[in-house]
Design a protein around this motif. Sequence first.
Motif, PDB file in Angstrom:
ATOM      1  N   GLU A  19       0.819  -1.204   0.000  1.00 47.25           N
ATOM      2  CA  GLU A  19       0.000   0.000   0.000  1.00 47.25           C
ATOM      3  C   GLU A  19       0.861   1.265   0.000  1.00 47.25           C
ATOM      4  O   GLU A  19       1.944   1.306   0.569  1.00 47.25           O
ATOM      5  N   PHE A  20       0.307   2.290  -0.642  1.00 43.15           N
ATOM      6  CA  PHE A  20       0.995   3.577  -0.724  1.00 43.15           C
ATOM      7  C   PHE A  20      -0.066   4.655  -0.809  1.00 43.15           C
ATOM      8  O   PHE A  20      -1.071   4.504  -1.511  1.00 43.15           O
ATOM      9  N   ALA A  21       0.111   5.749  -0.086  1.00 42.56           N
ATOM     10  CA  ALA A  21      -0.843   6.854  -0.103  1.00 42.56           C
ATOM     11  C   ALA A  21      -0.396   7.891  -1.126  1.00 42.56           C
ATOM     12  O   ALA A  21       0.705   8.432  -1.028  1.00 42.56           O
ATOM     13  N   LEU A  22      -1.236   8.152  -2.104  1.00 41.06           N
ATOM     14  CA  LEU A  22      -0.940   9.135  -3.148  1.00 41.06           C
ATOM     15  C   LEU A  22      -2.048  10.176  -3.158  1.00 41.06           C
ATOM     16  O   LEU A  22      -3.187   9.870  -3.526  1.00 41.06           O
ATOM     17  N   ALA A  23      -1.715  11.388  -2.731  1.00 33.73           N
ATOM     18  CA  ALA A  23      -2.687  12.485  -2.700  1.00 33.73           C
ATOM     19  C   ALA A  23      -3.971  12.062  -1.990  1.00 33.73           C
ATOM     20  O   ALA A  23      -5.067  12.425  -2.395  1.00 33.73           O
ATOM     21  N   GLY A  24      -3.836  11.242  -0.960  1.00 36.12           N
ATOM     22  CA  GLY A  24      -4.989  10.807  -0.187  1.00 36.12           C
ATOM     23  C   GLY A  24      -5.653   9.546  -0.689  1.00 36.12           C
ATOM     24  O   GLY A  24      -6.536   9.007  -0.018  1.00 36.12           O
ATOM     25  N   ALA A  25      -5.268   9.053  -1.858  1.00 35.69           N
ATOM     26  CA  ALA A  25      -5.838   7.824  -2.402  1.00 35.69           C
ATOM     27  C   ALA A  25      -4.959   6.637  -2.015  1.00 35.69           C
ATOM     28  O   ALA A  25      -3.732   6.726  -2.042  1.00 35.69           O
ATOM     29  N   ARG A  26      -5.579   5.537  -1.669  1.00 42.79           N
ATOM     30  CA  ARG A  26      -4.845   4.326  -1.319  1.00 42.79           C
ATOM     31  C   ARG A  26      -4.598   3.529  -2.599  1.00 42.79           C
ATOM     32  O   ARG A  26      -5.524   3.063  -3.260  1.00 42.79           O
ATOM     33  N   VAL A  27      -3.327   3.391  -2.966  1.00 41.91           N
ATOM     34  CA  VAL A  27      -2.955   2.634  -4.157  1.00 41.91           C
ATOM     35  C   VAL A  27      -1.902   1.605  -3.777  1.00 41.91           C
ATOM     36  O   VAL A  27      -1.357   1.630  -2.675  1.00 41.91           O
ATOM     37  N   VAL A  28      -1.632   0.709  -4.698  1.00 42.57           N
ATOM     38  CA  VAL A  28      -0.654  -0.346  -4.471  1.00 42.57           C
ATOM     39  C   VAL A  28       0.342  -0.347  -5.622  1.00 42.57           C
ATOM     40  O   VAL A  28      -0.054  -0.343  -6.799  1.00 42.57           O
ATOM     41  N   LEU A  29       1.634  -0.345  -5.296  1.00 45.50           N
ATOM     42  CA  LEU A  29       2.680  -0.392  -6.306  1.00 45.50           C
ATOM     43  C   LEU A  29       3.037  -1.855  -6.542  1.00 45.50           C
ATOM     44  O   LEU A  29       3.650  -2.506  -5.708  1.00 45.50           O
TER      45      LEU A  29
END
Length: 241
Positions: A19-29
């Motif tokens: 998991e990674f937080a990008l501009a408040g969105a939870r995404v996965v690399l």
Amino acid sequence: MPTTTAAASLADERALEGEFALAGARVVLDPAGALWWPSERALIVADLHLEKGSAFAARGVPLPPYDTRATLALLERIVARWMPRTLIALGDSFHDRGGAGRLGTAERESLAGLARGRDMVWIAGNHDPEPMPGIGGLHAGELSIGPLTLRHEPAAGSPEGEIAGHFHPVARLVLRGRSLRRRCFATDGARLVMPALGAYAGGLNIRDAALAGLFAGNYEAHVVGAARTYRIAHHVCLPDR
């Protein structure tokens, strides 16, 4: 083949690993170089550069003509891992405007399989600014979903929530006396530049001014590995010699 519900559950379990937080969105690399957005069930990839080998061959540069097959096989594995509802390609999906016309039958069938049962979105790139004939899907200059904006080439300034491709970031490191150069995600937590997925895509060092200038301050390389990504501060990465 798992059911859609079971596949979604498996994807959610895998998401906990990266998991990674990008501009408040939870995404996965994803360690293969893709980005998974769980809440949208969207899989994002960049810079496939399909048919680059045949484009070079037409100019008299002999390259093995297997790059499209290898890139699509990788993409199929990533899609099978996440079972997305939407698959989004961030431009330069083809290496030139004639790329779609040079696809073989097997490669066309692979693309049709990837699009089956889901939305396929092709973002325009500088190599493929217009819709490619005969590949289906939806075509757009860019796409905004919630807090994130998806485009091919990063915009000027520091737009928060931008996910882009174009630069093919790579990180150079020295580990145990060995020099390594690996594809990576480049991000400062507000915007993110995707690695290229194409087999022949090449890469630009994350310390290069063209990439470094996209970020207002500190930024990181999330280096792709066999089973995970590795988060490394940009200043730890080495410039090319």
